[in-house]
Write a protein that holds these residues in place. Structure first.
Motif, PDB file in Angstrom:
ATOM      1  N   HIS A  94      41.472  12.050  19.791  1.00 40.93           N
ATOM      2  CA  HIS A  94      40.083  11.880  20.226  1.00 40.93           C
ATOM      3  C   HIS A  94      39.924  12.078  21.731  1.00 40.93           C
ATOM      4  N   VAL A  95      41.042  12.072  22.433  1.00 42.13           N
ATOM      5  CA  VAL A  95      40.982  12.333  23.873  1.00 42.13           C
ATOM      6  C   VAL A  95      41.901  13.510  24.155  1.00 42.13           C
ATOM      7  N   LEU A  96      41.340  14.537  24.753  1.00 41.67           N
ATOM      8  CA  LEU A  96      42.147  15.719  25.061  1.00 41.67           C
ATOM      9  C   LEU A  96      42.507  15.701  26.542  1.00 41.67           C
ATOM     10  N   HIS A  97      43.721  16.119  26.841  1.00 43.56           N
ATOM     11  CA  HIS A  97      44.186  16.099  28.237  1.00 43.56           C
ATOM     12  C   HIS A  97      44.372  17.524  28.747  1.00 43.56           C
ATOM     13  N   ASP A  98      43.774  17.779  29.891  1.00 47.80           N
ATOM     14  CA  ASP A  98      43.969  19.090  30.515  1.00 47.80           C
ATOM     15  C   ASP A  98      45.435  19.193  30.934  1.00 47.80           C
ATOM     16  N   GLN A  99      46.073  20.268  30.522  1.00 51.99           N
ATOM     17  CA  GLN A  99      47.506  20.408  30.787  1.00 51.99           C
ATOM     18  C   GLN A  99      47.786  20.755  32.246  1.00 51.99           C
ATOM     19  N   LYS A 100      46.740  21.066  33.008  1.00 51.81           N
ATOM     20  CA  LYS A 100      46.991  21.479  34.398  1.00 51.81           C
ATOM     21  C   LYS A 100      46.497  20.466  35.417  1.00 51.81           C
ATOM     22  N   ILE A 101      45.529  19.659  35.032  1.00 51.58           N
ATOM     23  CA  ILE A 101      44.941  18.748  36.030  1.00 51.58           C
ATOM     24  C   ILE A 101      45.166  17.306  35.599  1.00 51.58           C
ATOM     25  N   ASP A 102      45.834  16.563  36.467  1.00 50.66           N
ATOM     26  CA  ASP A 102      46.153  15.181  36.144  1.00 50.66           C
ATOM     27  C   ASP A 102      44.886  14.368  35.876  1.00 50.66           C
ATOM     28  N   ARG A 103      44.902  13.629  34.833  1.00 54.70           N
ATOM     29  CA  ARG A 103      43.840  12.700  34.457  1.00 54.70           C
ATOM     30  C   ARG A 103      42.507  13.375  34.111  1.00 54.70           C
ATOM     31  N   ARG A 104      42.518  14.685  33.969  1.00 56.48           N
ATOM     32  CA  ARG A 104      41.275  15.321  33.494  1.00 56.48           C
ATOM     33  C   ARG A 104      41.310  15.265  31.970  1.00 56.48           C
TER      34      ARG A 104
END
Ligand SMILES: Cc1ncc(C[n+]2csc(CCOP(=O)(O)OP(=O)(O)O)c2C)c(N)n1
Ligand SMILES: [Mg+2]
Length: 1007
Positions: free
Chosen positions: A677-687
């Motif tokens: 349910h929460v997707l994490h940007d693989q390039k930007i921390d905590r995005r």
């Protein structure tokens, strides 16, 4: 506590390295940039004169000057200018020092000395002396509370360590000073405010002011806080000369509050001398303390305060803080009154209360609620926090400026109960913070019959609060003005920093644990002292009379006035014929629960949610490749799996305007990596991206939050959150179902009986992963038997109406076998017109099981939650020929159907799934048993016989068939552990009970 470990660490100053770090963030590096002269911390117990130059305790002072010098070299004394120049030029710290001239002692001398820098040998002594003063100031700030006069009984149960406290006029030698220095004048470091407008003071005066600030009725513990601004804030609150002065009006208000607090207990004692009430005698200043916190907070803009407290003084708080009508309190003492409402009620010192009124001091509206709580001490703490968070959330109070919580504690419970620690750890987490709680400890130095010296290992009962850097204000509760002062500061602290703070009211307990107990049995010396102790009201009134702040006549009139109020209320209470539990509701719900849905919209909601569930609705978001594949797979799905079913349920409710909050360990991804349910940007921390918050512009918000690793604290929190409104779906997921037992108290004390005890509904949902999958004894069982055992339903009575059954039950327990049914049960939780806790036994391997899928058609209008899923296979063609009906629930259904297929007897064995275990679907079970009149009845479960559902289901099945047909068991035998640790044994057990389930002779042999 017996051997207090006042370690060096406790006495350490803020280290140079820490300070450099925090300051270097604020200030640009200057003059060479290298800060290399500051050494790590060292013990305070080393004498100052023995310290190497420029390190340890002196470092703060030196640092401050160093920074001042960096900005303007002329702002510091010439001697320091030389040192810093040399140090920056690379000279070693010792050699960097050159003796400046003597100062003689007076401020004037300082100026004269400026001219003679670099020449005079006495300068070394001068610098040392100033550093000594700096150390002394710091020693008071760190350890002043050790010698403060905190204990009204003066029996000193607090056992600090054996090292003596080096404070006071006689101890200056410890700092390298001597008595001849007492009249000398010293420049005050910037870390103290004792000077007021003066920057220099004679040593004697410095000590006297420090003693005033730190060693009277208030002991301040704050030097462990590693934030300079916060430390400075506290210092100035307690050190500034004259801070403890009160106006006449303030003193009179305080006296009135003391009168009410004291006379209330006396009144109860007079009228009901043999009733338990857990009186406040010995800590009467609790009432003005709370009122002060409330006044100050109201002044700062707070409109709603949610409070949690234990038994001690609760009736007094209800009467004099929350302003519950006295007659309603008094009628609780009448044992003959009949209860008028549904539910079984609770004893008077556990009931909650809600009240909106005008705060007389600020003339502003304020809502106060005291949460009902069980006997289990401190259990209410996280519940209060959750409710506070919810109220903040619903009124858009993102900083906690309008809604706040106050928690009261007993000394023994505060130190002993782990949930206190768990609650503190929620205090600074983004999805759990309530932006600061004021904690008030009624520290009567005893817990029931137990002495603190055998009840805790910390010196103070409040040490647990240090874990979140909360300042702790200890105060002698026999000094009401000091109490009022610290409460003001505590409320201001909360309003300024939005962090927790503790007020430790050091007091005593005049009677036994309750009014029936004889305390001399166990606390003989303490109680001899208590018997001699003058009451705090008497002491304070004498003080004000002596000062002339009140006249005797006014004082006596105040007492008479309150006695009259009590007597009149008492007379009124006698007219009460009925006890209304509803009058004690702590969380009334505004308006109706949301009912019904726009059925025609359901399809479009499902379609758009399905789309969102498989996409990333923000630009330039780098998703993990594996996750991209998973999401793409969702788009292509022809049938719905578990994760998507949940997504559909949430998405549709959100779109319809229902807020959803899902909390628990690793819930964002899902323990089994199925949810995402929460997707994490693989390039930007905590995005991150939460697609479900992008469904439609006017949807309700979705909160999904990984929690701290706590069950007791977090489940309590979510329960409190769910209490604030019926129109939100609040879910707590256990990592594995068995972990619910570390939150047992919340389940047993709040969720199961909450409505019966406190007439308040709650729609919290517990998701409990469960299933025997050969993973060993742990992680297998959510312990459904325990939940089932606590259902209030009568197994021997066939109920009339299914809806009535739902309305009457204390909670709903389901184990769904299909994603569609899971979808429906989540939605029903909001769509039904009342709220009940919902316990969902959720699957693990079924999350990816190829057969545990649902058609999207099963979610469209016209479909609904199925309490029982009947067999729709070949058995339907000739039900009379069916020899056996196997009832089951959950995952074992798929094992049973596979086995039935293998055996090819799907026309003679029917399998029915009971999806809603409680309330038991008697009516639908009856349809099945009637349909197959010649079948024998079997209950099959994968759990052990003494666990799972068997004991619950068996009597109900028998009631359904009016005891005309036997009910047989196919499942694992009884066992102590929930599952075997041996995979092979697991498989053997499985096959064995499947054999039993399909062996049509198995039970004829037994009968
Ligand atoms: C979790 C829990 N364990 C045990 C008890 C039984 N009990 C009731 S009061 C009490 C002593 C509480 O002492 P303290 O916290 O200092 O409060 P006080 O009564 O002194 O105000 C105990 C052990 C309880 N109520 N809750
Ligand atoms: Mg106590």
């Amino acid at each position: 506590m017996q051997h207090l470990r006042t370690t060096v660490a406790r006495l350490r100053p803020i280290t140079a390295t820490q300070t450099v770090k925090s300051q270097s963030q604020a200030r640009p590096m200057a003059v060479g940039g290298a800060l290399r002269t500051f050494e790590p911390m060292r013990s305070y117990t080393t004498s100052v004169s023995a310290e190497p130059f420029m390190n340890g305790t002196s470092s703060n002072y030196v640092e401050e000057m160093y920074y001042a010098w960096l900005e303007n070299p002329r702002s510091v004394h010439k001697s320091w200018d030389i040192i810093f120049r040399n140090a920056n030029a690379g000279v070693s710290p010792g050699a960097a020092y050159q003796s400046p001239p003597p100062l003689g002692g007076a401020a004037l001398g300082l100026a004269n000395a400026q001219a003679m820098v670099g020449a005079q040998p006495n300068m070394e002594k001068l610098v040392e002396d100033h550093l000594a003063v700096q150390s002394l100031v710091r020693a008071y700030q760190v350890r002043g509370h050790h010698i403060a006069k905190l204990d009204p009984l003066d029996i000193g149960v607090i056992d600090f360590d054996e090292s003596p406290v080096m404070l006071g006029l006689k101890k200056v030698g410890f700092y390298g000073l001597d008595e001849s220095d007492l009249d000398k004048v010293f420049r005050l470091p910037t870390t103290t405010f004792i000077g007021g407008s003066e920057s220099v003071l004679p040593l004697k005066e410095i000590i006297s002011r420090l003693e005033m600030a730190y060693c009277q009725s208030i002991g301040v513990e704050f030097m462990f806080i590693n934030d300079l601004e916060q430390c400075q804030w506290i210092r100035q609150k307690f050190e500034r000369p004259g801070v403890m002065q009160f106006t006449l009006e303030e003193k009179r208000t305080l006296l009135t509050r003391m009168v009410r607090s004291t006379k209330f207990e006396e009144f109860l004692q007079r009228k009901w001398s043999s009733e338990k009430r857990f009186g406040l005698e010995g800590c009467e200043s609790l009432i003005p303390a709370l009122k002060t916190i409330i006044d100050k907070s109201s002044m700062n803009g707070v409109e709603s305060i949610i409070m949690g407290m234990p038994h001690r003084g609760r009736l007094n708080v209800l009467a004099n803080v929350i302003h519950k009508e006295l007659d309603q309190i008094f009628c609780q003492f009448d044992s003959k009154l009949e209860a008028a409402d549904e539910g079984s009620g609770d004893v008077k010192y556990h009931l909650g209360m809600w009240h909106r009124r005008i705060n007389r001091v600020t003339d502003r509206n304020i809502t106060l609620s005291l949460m009902a709580n069980p006997s289990h001490l401190e259990a209410v703490d996280p519940v209060v926090q959750g409710k506070t968070k919810a109220e903040q959330f619903y009124c858009g109070d993102t900083e906690g400026k309008r809604v706040m919580s106050i928690l009261l504690h007993g000394d023994a419970a505060f130190a002993g109960q782990g949930v206190v620690y768990e609650t503190f750890h929620l205090s600074d987490l983004p999805s759990y913070t309530t932006h600061g709680t004021v904690h008030v400890v009624v520290n009567n130095q005893v817990g029931f019959t137990t002495d603190p010296r055998v009840a805790r290992s910390s010196s103070y009962p409040t040490d647990v609060a240090k874990v979140v850097n909360a300042p702790i204000f200890h105060v002698n509760a026999d000094d009401p003005e000091a109490v009022m002062y610290v409460c003001n500061v505590a409320a201001e602290w909360r309003a300024t920093f939005h962090k927790d703070v503790v007020v430790d009211l050091v007091c005593y307990r005049r009677n036994g644990h309750n009014e029936m107990d004889e305390p001399l049995f166990t606390q003989p010396l303490m109680y001899k002292q208590i018997k001699k102790q003058k009451g705090v009201l008497q002491k304070y009134s004498e003080k004000l009379l002596a000062e002339g702040a009140v006249s005797r006549q006014d004082y006596e009139e105040e007492i008479a006035k309150y006695d009259k109020i009590c007597e009149e209320a008492h007379a009124r209470s006698k007219d009460e014929k009925i006890l209304h539990i509803k009058h004690w509701l702590d969380s009334p719900w505004p308006g109706q629960c949301v009912k019904g849905i726009y059925m025609y919209m359901l399809k479009s909601i499902i379609l758009s949610t399905g789309y969102i569930a498989s996409s990333v609705p923000v630009e330039d978001f780098t998703l993990h490749r594996g996750l991209s594949r998973i999401l793409k797979g969702r788009t292509a799905m022809r049938v719905c799996d578990w994760a998507l079913g949940e997504y559909m349920a949430f998405g549709s409710l959100l779109k319809e305007g229902t807020h959803i909050r899902l909390s628990g360990q690793d819930v964002e991804r899902g323990t089994f990596s199925h949810r995402h349910h929460v997707l994490h940007d693989q390039k930007i921390d905590r995005r991150i991206c939460i697609p479900m918050n992008h469904i439609s512009p006017n949807q309700a918000p979705y909160t999904v939050c990984n929690s701290s690793l706590s069950e007791y604290g977090v489940l309590g929190f979510e329960l409190g959150f769910a209490m604030a409104s019926p129109n939100a779906l609040v879910l707590w997921e256990a990592q594995f179902g068995d972990f619910n037992n570390t939150a047992q108290c919340i389940i047993d004390q709040f969720i199961c009986p909450g409505q019966a005890k406190w007439v308040r509904q709650n729609g919290i949902v517990l998701l409990l992963p469960h299933g025997m999958e050969g993973m060993g004894p742990e992680h297998s069982s959510a312990r459904p038997e325990r939940f089932l055992q606590m259902c209030n339903e009568d197994p021997d009575t066939y109920p009339e109406f299914a809806v009535r059954q739902l309305y009457d039950c204390n909670w709903i327990i389901v184990n769904c076998s299909t994603p569609a049914n899971y979808f429906h049960i989540l939605r029903r939780q909001i769509l039904q017109a009342f709220r009940k806790p919902l316990i969902v036994i959720t699957p693990k391997s079924l999350l990816r099981h190829p057969e545990a899928k649902s058609s999207f058609d099963d979610m469209l209008p016209g479909t609904h939650f199925q309490r029982l899923i009947p067999d729709s296979g070949p058995v339907c063609e000739n039900p009379e020929a069916v020899k056996r009906i196997v009832f089951c629930t959950g995952k074992v259904y798929y094992e049973l159907t596979r086995e039935r297929n293998n055996r090819g007897n799907d026309d003679i064995v029917a399998i029915a799934r009971i999806e809603q275990l409680s309330p038991f679907p008697f009516d639908q079970v009856k349809v099945e048993t009637d349909r197959y009149p010649n079948a024998d009845l079997v209950w099959c479960q994968e759990e052990h016989k003494n666990q799972g559902y068997y004991d619950y289901v068996k009597p109900r099945l028998r009631t359904t068939v009016d005891r005309t047909r036997p009910v047989w068991y196919a499942g694992r035998g009884p066992a102590a552990a929930p599952a075997t640790g041996n995979k092979a044994a697991h498989l053997v057990e499985l096959q064995r009970f499947l054999d039993t389930a399909f062996n049509l002779d198995a039970f004829t042999e037994q009968s």
